[in-house]
Design a protein around this motif. Structure first.
Motif, PDB file in Angstrom:
ATOM      1  N   ASN A 127       0.793  -1.320   0.318  1.00  0.00           N
ATOM      2  CA  ASN A 127      -0.133  -0.001  -0.223  1.00  0.00           C
ATOM      3  C   ASN A 127       0.856   1.247   0.142  1.00  0.00           C
ATOM      4  OD1 ASN A 127      -2.169  -1.238  -0.384  1.00  0.00           O
ATOM      5  ND2 ASN A 127      -2.179  -2.374   2.600  1.00  0.00           N
ATOM      6  N   GLU A 128       2.173   1.425   0.045  1.00  0.00           N
ATOM      7  CA  GLU A 128       2.822   2.382  -0.092  1.00  0.00           C
ATOM      8  C   GLU A 128       3.305   2.871  -0.539  1.00  0.00           C
ATOM      9  OE1 GLU A 128       5.965   1.393   2.208  1.00  0.00           O
ATOM     10  OE2 GLU A 128       5.613   0.834   4.500  1.00  0.00           O
ATOM     11  N   TYR A 129       3.215   2.400  -1.650  1.00  0.00           N
ATOM     12  CA  TYR A 129       3.338   2.291  -3.648  1.00  0.00           C
ATOM     13  C   TYR A 129       2.414   3.214  -3.760  1.00  0.00           C
ATOM     14  CZ  TYR A 129       7.635  -1.225  -3.067  1.00  0.00           C
ATOM     15  OH  TYR A 129       8.616  -1.158  -2.335  1.00  0.00           O
ATOM     16  N   SER A 130       2.316   3.526  -5.661  1.00  0.00           N
ATOM     17  CA  SER A 130       1.647   3.924  -6.178  1.00  0.00           C
ATOM     18  C   SER A 130       0.394   3.211  -6.865  1.00  0.00           C
ATOM     19  CB  SER A 130       2.065   5.122  -7.472  1.00  0.00           C
ATOM     20  OG  SER A 130       2.427   4.627  -7.933  1.00  0.00           O
ATOM     21  N   LYS A 131      -0.346   3.390  -7.374  1.00  0.00           N
ATOM     22  CA  LYS A 131      -1.540   2.750  -8.408  1.00  0.00           C
ATOM     23  C   LYS A 131      -0.145   2.624  -9.421  1.00  0.00           C
ATOM     24  CE  LYS A 131      -4.897   2.285  -6.322  1.00  0.00           C
ATOM     25  NZ  LYS A 131      -5.735   0.469  -5.113  1.00  0.00           N
ATOM     26  N   MET A 133       2.725   1.427  -9.856  1.00  0.00           N
ATOM     27  CA  MET A 133       3.806   0.976  -9.460  1.00  0.00           C
ATOM     28  C   MET A 133       3.156  -0.237  -9.065  1.00  0.00           C
ATOM     29  SD  MET A 133       7.268   0.986  -9.446  1.00  0.00           S
ATOM     30  CE  MET A 133       8.042  -0.411  -8.901  1.00  0.00           C
ATOM     31  N   GLN A 134       2.444  -0.826  -8.260  1.00  0.00           N
ATOM     32  CA  GLN A 134       1.334  -1.634  -7.913  1.00  0.00           C
ATOM     33  C   GLN A 134       0.953  -2.932  -8.949  1.00  0.00           C
ATOM     34  OE1 GLN A 134      -2.129  -1.383  -5.352  1.00  0.00           O
ATOM     35  NE2 GLN A 134      -0.464   0.309  -3.624  1.00  0.00           N
ATOM     36  N   SER A 135       0.799  -2.094  -9.934  1.00  0.00           N
ATOM     37  CA  SER A 135       1.056  -2.534 -11.544  1.00  0.00           C
ATOM     38  C   SER A 135       1.957  -3.275 -11.529  1.00  0.00           C
ATOM     39  CB  SER A 135      -0.448  -1.878 -12.340  1.00  0.00           C
ATOM     40  OG  SER A 135      -0.492  -2.246 -13.752  1.00  0.00           O
ATOM     41  N   SER A 136       3.053  -2.403 -11.784  1.00  0.00           N
ATOM     42  CA  SER A 136       3.998  -2.859 -12.425  1.00  0.00           C
ATOM     43  C   SER A 136       4.367  -3.364 -11.699  1.00  0.00           C
ATOM     44  CB  SER A 136       4.915  -1.795 -11.914  1.00  0.00           C
ATOM     45  OG  SER A 136       6.428  -1.702 -13.063  1.00  0.00           O
ATOM     46  N   LEU A 137       4.735  -4.002 -10.291  1.00  0.00           N
ATOM     47  CA  LEU A 137       4.927  -4.766  -9.606  1.00  0.00           C
ATOM     48  C   LEU A 137       4.403  -6.278  -9.979  1.00  0.00           C
ATOM     49  CD1 LEU A 137       5.589  -3.304  -6.196  1.00  0.00           C
ATOM     50  CD2 LEU A 137       7.698  -4.155  -7.954  1.00  0.00           C
ATOM     51  N   ASN A 138       3.186  -6.242 -10.058  1.00  0.00           N
ATOM     52  CA  ASN A 138       2.029  -6.855 -10.171  1.00  0.00           C
ATOM     53  C   ASN A 138       2.951  -8.194 -11.285  1.00  0.00           C
ATOM     54  OD1 ASN A 138       0.345  -7.043  -7.970  1.00  0.00           O
ATOM     55  ND2 ASN A 138      -0.415  -5.518  -8.762  1.00  0.00           N
ATOM     56  N   ARG A 139       3.204  -7.199 -12.426  1.00  0.00           N
ATOM     57  CA  ARG A 139       3.216  -7.753 -13.621  1.00  0.00           C
ATOM     58  C   ARG A 139       4.593  -8.376 -13.763  1.00  0.00           C
ATOM     59  NH1 ARG A 139       1.393  -2.447 -15.452  1.00  0.00           N
ATOM     60  NH2 ARG A 139       2.825  -1.943 -15.829  1.00  0.00           N
ATOM     61  N   GLU A 140       5.341  -7.711 -13.143  1.00  0.00           N
ATOM     62  CA  GLU A 140       6.190  -8.588 -13.174  1.00  0.00           C
ATOM     63  C   GLU A 140       5.972  -9.586 -11.775  1.00  0.00           C
ATOM     64  OE1 GLU A 140      10.901  -7.170 -10.252  1.00  0.00           O
ATOM     65  OE2 GLU A 140       9.653  -5.937 -10.779  1.00  0.00           O
TER      66      GLU A 140
END
Length: 253
Positions: A127-131, A133-140
């Motif tokens: 939750n500390e990441y922007s939406k 960035m969260q999407s990018s982390l999810n894809r990775e």
């Protein structure tokens, strides 16, 4: 017992090869004949190769070594994942990463990244990441998970590779040969058997054929472990606690 297995192999269509025009001449010793422009594999050779492979895998598993199951073609992917998991061995069912064996340390580093992402996604830290960035982390995470999840238990180089269709998995075969790792493979009439240490001639396109033969090989691994009770404590099936995380990542993408 042998007659029963032969009957199952025939019912599974393990004796059906490719079209005559696609054959590799080096497969001639394993071919019984042809019918309607299709090569028919000698089922006795299939049985002989499978029994030889089972004996070897039993010894490998009994000695505590790892067997890496490889099969990325559509017909084999699900079977490879299921049977490798059942016998507690690592697998590659999506895509063979170049250097998975020859550059093993780098692959282990990527595994560390997978675990790092799982910690982030399974805690409030996400939750500390922007939406964005969260999407990018999810894809990775989804990408690394898809390619490396089956290799979680590969904490050292395997003693052996079990492969479905070495022509399709030529990169895996090449890496294994360069490292002196034994290869066991289900090979069809379009393959080169001289590239494989323990070939099992048979239909590598039919789901039933692949399923039957991989089950037999996984059973041999389990039998080898059972003969060494200590291995059952340390090398049992590797649980996959991250399946919910994958679903969550897909929902958030």
């Amino acid at each position: 017992m042998a007659n029963e297995i032969v009957q199952k192999l025939i019912e599974a269509g393990a004796h059906f090869g490719h079209r005559v025009s696609r054959w590799n001449p080096k497969m001639e010793p394993y071919i019984y004949g042809r019918k309607n422009l299709i090569h028919i594999i000698d089922i006795r050779e299939t049985l002989r190769g499978m029994l030889r492979a089972k004996k070897y895998l039993n010894q490998v598993a009994n000695g505590g070594s790892l067997v890496l199951f490889v099969g990325t073609k559509r017909q084999a992917s699900e079977v490879i994942q299921r049977e490798a998991t059942r016998c507690g061995m690592p697998f590659v069912s999506e895509r063979w990463l170049g250097g998975a064996l020859t550059n093993f340390r780098t692959v282990r580093d990527r595994m560390g990244r997978l675990e790092e992402l799982e910690v982030i996604m399974n805690s409030e830290k996400i939750n500390e990441y922007s939406k964005k960035m969260q999407s990018s982390l999810n894809r990775e995470y989804r990408k690394i998970y898809r390619n490396l999840n089956g290799l979680r238990s590969l904490n050292r180089l395997p003693e052996c590779l079990v492969i479905v269709d070495p022509k399709k998995e030529k990169n895996a075969v090449r890496e294994a040969k360069s490292l002196g790792i034994t290869t066991v493979a289900l090979i069809d009439t379009d393959c080169d058997p001289t590239q494989i240490d323990l070939p099992i001639p048979g239909n590598d396109d039919g789901i039933r054929s692949i399923d039957l033969i991989m089950k037999q090989l996984a059973d041999a691994v389990l039998a080898g472990k059972a003969e060494n009770p200590e291995l059952l404590k340390t090398m049992g099936n590797v649980p996959d606690p991250t399946s919910e995380m994958v679903a969550k990542a897909e929902d958030m993408a």
